[in-house]
Design a protein around this motif. Structure first.
Motif, PDB file in Angstrom:
ATOM      1  N   GLY A  68       0.820  -1.209   0.000  1.00 48.12           N
ATOM      2  CA  GLY A  68       0.000   0.000   0.000  1.00 48.12           C
ATOM      3  C   GLY A  68       0.850   1.254   0.000  1.00 48.12           C
ATOM      4  N   ARG A  69       1.951   1.244   0.778  1.00 51.54           N
ATOM      5  CA  ARG A  69       2.853   2.389   0.784  1.00 51.54           C
ATOM      6  C   ARG A  69       3.506   2.576  -0.586  1.00 51.54           C
ATOM      7  NH1 ARG A  69       3.902   0.330   6.041  1.00 51.54           N
ATOM      8  NH2 ARG A  69       3.535   1.872   7.686  1.00 51.54           N
ATOM      9  N   TYR A  70       3.875   1.473  -1.211  1.00 53.95           N
ATOM     10  CA  TYR A  70       4.483   1.547  -2.537  1.00 53.95           C
ATOM     11  C   TYR A  70       3.502   2.157  -3.547  1.00 53.95           C
ATOM     12  CZ  TYR A  70       6.234   0.016  -7.078  1.00 53.95           C
ATOM     13  OH  TYR A  70       6.655  -0.018  -8.385  1.00 53.95           O
ATOM     14  N   ASP A  71       2.264   1.707  -3.521  1.00 57.11           N
ATOM     15  CA  ASP A  71       1.247   2.253  -4.432  1.00 57.11           C
ATOM     16  C   ASP A  71       1.039   3.746  -4.181  1.00 57.11           C
ATOM     17  OD1 ASP A  71       0.856  -0.174  -5.658  1.00 57.11           O
ATOM     18  OD2 ASP A  71      -0.852  -0.745  -4.405  1.00 57.11           O
ATOM     19  N   MET A  72       1.050   4.144  -2.894  1.00 57.49           N
ATOM     20  CA  MET A  72       0.874   5.553  -2.562  1.00 57.49           C
ATOM     21  C   MET A  72       2.032   6.385  -3.117  1.00 57.49           C
ATOM     22  SD  MET A  72       0.669   7.368   1.196  1.00 57.49           S
ATOM     23  CE  MET A  72       2.329   6.814   1.590  1.00 57.49           C
ATOM     24  N   ARG A  73       3.268   5.898  -2.959  1.00 52.39           N
ATOM     25  CA  ARG A  73       4.426   6.625  -3.477  1.00 52.39           C
ATOM     26  C   ARG A  73       4.366   6.731  -5.002  1.00 52.39           C
ATOM     27  NH1 ARG A  73       7.492   2.843   0.259  1.00 52.39           N
ATOM     28  NH2 ARG A  73       7.734   4.001   2.213  1.00 52.39           N
ATOM     29  N   GLN A  74       3.929   5.653  -5.630  1.00 51.64           N
ATOM     30  CA  GLN A  74       3.821   5.656  -7.089  1.00 51.64           C
ATOM     31  C   GLN A  74       2.781   6.673  -7.550  1.00 51.64           C
ATOM     32  OE1 GLN A  74       5.948   3.902  -8.726  1.00 51.64           O
ATOM     33  NE2 GLN A  74       5.127   2.997 -10.572  1.00 51.64           N
ATOM     34  N   HIS A  75       1.654   6.710  -6.843  1.00 54.35           N
ATOM     35  CA  HIS A  75       0.590   7.649  -7.192  1.00 54.35           C
ATOM     36  C   HIS A  75       1.037   9.085  -6.950  1.00 54.35           C
ATOM     37  CE1 HIS A  75      -3.491   8.866  -8.040  1.00 54.35           C
ATOM     38  NE2 HIS A  75      -3.573   9.508  -6.890  1.00 54.35           N
ATOM     39  N   LEU A  76       1.833   9.318  -5.906  1.00 49.83           N
ATOM     40  CA  LEU A  76       2.301  10.670  -5.601  1.00 49.83           C
ATOM     41  C   LEU A  76       3.216  11.203  -6.697  1.00 49.83           C
ATOM     42  CD1 LEU A  76       3.008  10.539  -1.748  1.00 49.83           C
ATOM     43  CD2 LEU A  76       1.319  11.965  -2.931  1.00 49.83           C
ATOM     44  N   VAL A  77       4.005  10.328  -7.317  1.00 50.18           N
ATOM     45  CA  VAL A  77       4.871  10.772  -8.416  1.00 50.18           C
ATOM     46  C   VAL A  77       4.025  11.305  -9.564  1.00 50.18           C
ATOM     47  CG1 VAL A  77       6.536  10.027 -10.156  1.00 50.18           C
ATOM     48  CG2 VAL A  77       6.744   9.205  -7.810  1.00 50.18           C
ATOM     49  N   LEU A  78       2.964  10.581  -9.908  1.00 53.08           N
ATOM     50  CA  LEU A  78       2.083  11.023 -10.988  1.00 53.08           C
ATOM     51  C   LEU A  78       1.365  12.323 -10.611  1.00 53.08           C
ATOM     52  CD1 LEU A  78       0.765  10.558 -13.720  1.00 53.08           C
ATOM     53  CD2 LEU A  78      -0.935   9.105 -12.586  1.00 53.08           C
ATOM     54  N   GLU A  79       0.867  12.403  -9.378  1.00 52.23           N
ATOM     55  CA  GLU A  79       0.202  13.631  -8.921  1.00 52.23           C
ATOM     56  C   GLU A  79       1.164  14.814  -8.954  1.00 52.23           C
ATOM     57  OE1 GLU A  79      -1.550  13.132  -5.099  1.00 52.23           O
ATOM     58  OE2 GLU A  79      -3.389  12.277  -5.912  1.00 52.23           O
ATOM     59  N   GLN A  80       2.397  14.570  -8.540  1.00 49.93           N
ATOM     60  CA  GLN A  80       3.374  15.650  -8.521  1.00 49.93           C
ATOM     61  C   GLN A  80       3.704  16.119  -9.936  1.00 49.93           C
ATOM     62  OE1 GLN A  80       7.348  14.791  -6.852  1.00 49.93           O
ATOM     63  NE2 GLN A  80       6.942  16.489  -5.469  1.00 49.93           N
ATOM     64  N   ALA A  81       3.850  15.181 -10.851  1.00 49.81           N
ATOM     65  CA  ALA A  81       4.119  15.551 -12.236  1.00 49.81           C
ATOM     66  C   ALA A  81       2.961  16.368 -12.805  1.00 49.81           C
ATOM     67  CB  ALA A  81       4.349  14.291 -13.077  1.00 49.81           C
ATOM     68  N   ASN A  82       1.741  15.964 -12.513  1.00 51.75           N
ATOM     69  CA  ASN A  82       0.575  16.712 -12.998  1.00 51.75           C
ATOM     70  C   ASN A  82       0.524  18.111 -12.389  1.00 51.75           C
ATOM     71  OD1 ASN A  82      -0.325  14.600 -14.590  1.00 51.75           O
ATOM     72  ND2 ASN A  82      -1.641  13.750 -13.000  1.00 51.75           N
ATOM     73  N   ALA A  83       0.831  18.210 -11.080  1.00 49.37           N
ATOM     74  CA  ALA A  83       0.775  19.511 -10.406  1.00 49.37           C
ATOM     75  C   ALA A  83       1.835  20.457 -10.956  1.00 49.37           C
ATOM     76  CB  ALA A  83       0.966  19.318  -8.902  1.00 49.37           C
ATOM     77  N   VAL A  84       3.052  19.957 -11.145  1.00 49.90           N
ATOM     78  CA  VAL A  84       4.121  20.802 -11.680  1.00 49.90           C
ATOM     79  C   VAL A  84       3.803  21.209 -13.118  1.00 49.90           C
ATOM     80  CG1 VAL A  84       6.561  20.878 -12.318  1.00 49.90           C
ATOM     81  CG2 VAL A  84       5.876  19.827 -10.158  1.00 49.90           C
TER      82      VAL A  84
END
Length: 256
Positions: A68-84
């Protein structure tokens, strides 16, 4: 402490220790074999089955937590790329000077973020890059404040404030997610449980007066592989299973 040790070293050590535990259990079971009645062995096997089930449950919960932590970190990378990416595009609605300044800050931020991921956590460079990331986020917000005082109408129309705020928030969230690991006491509990299981497995072999070495190796190897995956999931910057940085890499390529 355990997080700083190489995963292969921990798992290899565990595999050796569990084999020793098998032998200890075997000798103990062999020594008491003559005094065990059939009823005693039946009860003993039932209790061992309960322990094995409990250990399997602990491993399953740990696997689920780290996955679950791994999935969260993976999702955060995509969210961060979208936000930037969003902040980068909205900066284009501002005047030339703030547009150039904000976009350059975002480029340097992505460069620092990618390099930070590729740098081992124990490397001094990793701490320097983290400080650089924090400094760039402060710089980004300062630039937004400056343009807001100079041209508040353009800031309102571009919606640059919520975009920059999301970039800063996700930076903090991702830093926390990378530091969020299974606590050492939980890992010690898992290792101790596997050790007890190995002793009990060897004890059963001792009661049968036969070393089931193949069974010991297979059981210990399964335990070791599960724990390897659990530890690997919990170490996003090293090991076989790493968080994919492709969204940030592709975003940085589109900024040139």
């Amino acid at each position: 402490m355990l997080y700083d040790m190489p995963t292969w070293a921990i798992v290899s050590g565990l595999l050796i220790v569990t084999l020793v535990a098998n032998e200890v259990g075997f000798r103990f079971g062999l020594r008491n074999r003559s005094r065990d009645s059939e009823l005693s062995r039946t009860v003993s096997n039932a209790l061992k089955g309960s322990v094995f089930a409990l250990v399997a449950l602990l491993l399953a919960f740990s696997y689920s937590a780290t996955a679950g932590r791994y999935d969260m970190r993976q999702h955060l990378v995509l969210e961060q790329a979208n936000a930037v990416g969003t902040c980068y595009l909205r900066a284009g609605l501002l005047g030339e000077e703030p547009r150039i300044a904000i976009r350059e800050t975002l480029r340097r931020y992505i460069d620092a973020r990618i390099e930070h991921f590729r740098t081992p956590s124990h490397d001094a460079r990793s701490e320097q890059l983290q400080r650089e990331i924090d400094r760039l986020m402060t710089e980004l917000w300062t630039q937004v404040e400056v343009v807001n005082r100079a041209d508040p109408a353009a800031v309102r129309n571009s919606l640059i404030v919520p975009a920059a705020n999301e970039v800063i928030d996700l930076t903090s969230t991702r830093s926390w997610a990378n530091r969020n690991h299974l606590p050492d006491p939980v890992l010690v509990l898992l290792f101790g449980s596997v050790m007890i299981s190995s002793v009990l497995l060897g004890h059963s072999s001792g009661q049968a007066a036969s070393r089931h070495v193949g069974l010991w190796l297979a059981s210990n190897l399964v335990f070791a592989l599960i724990l390897y995956v659990v530890l690997d999931f919990d170490r996003p910057k090293r090991g076989i299973i790493q968080v994919d940085q492709t969204p940030l890499i592709e975003l940085r390529a589109s900024m040139d």
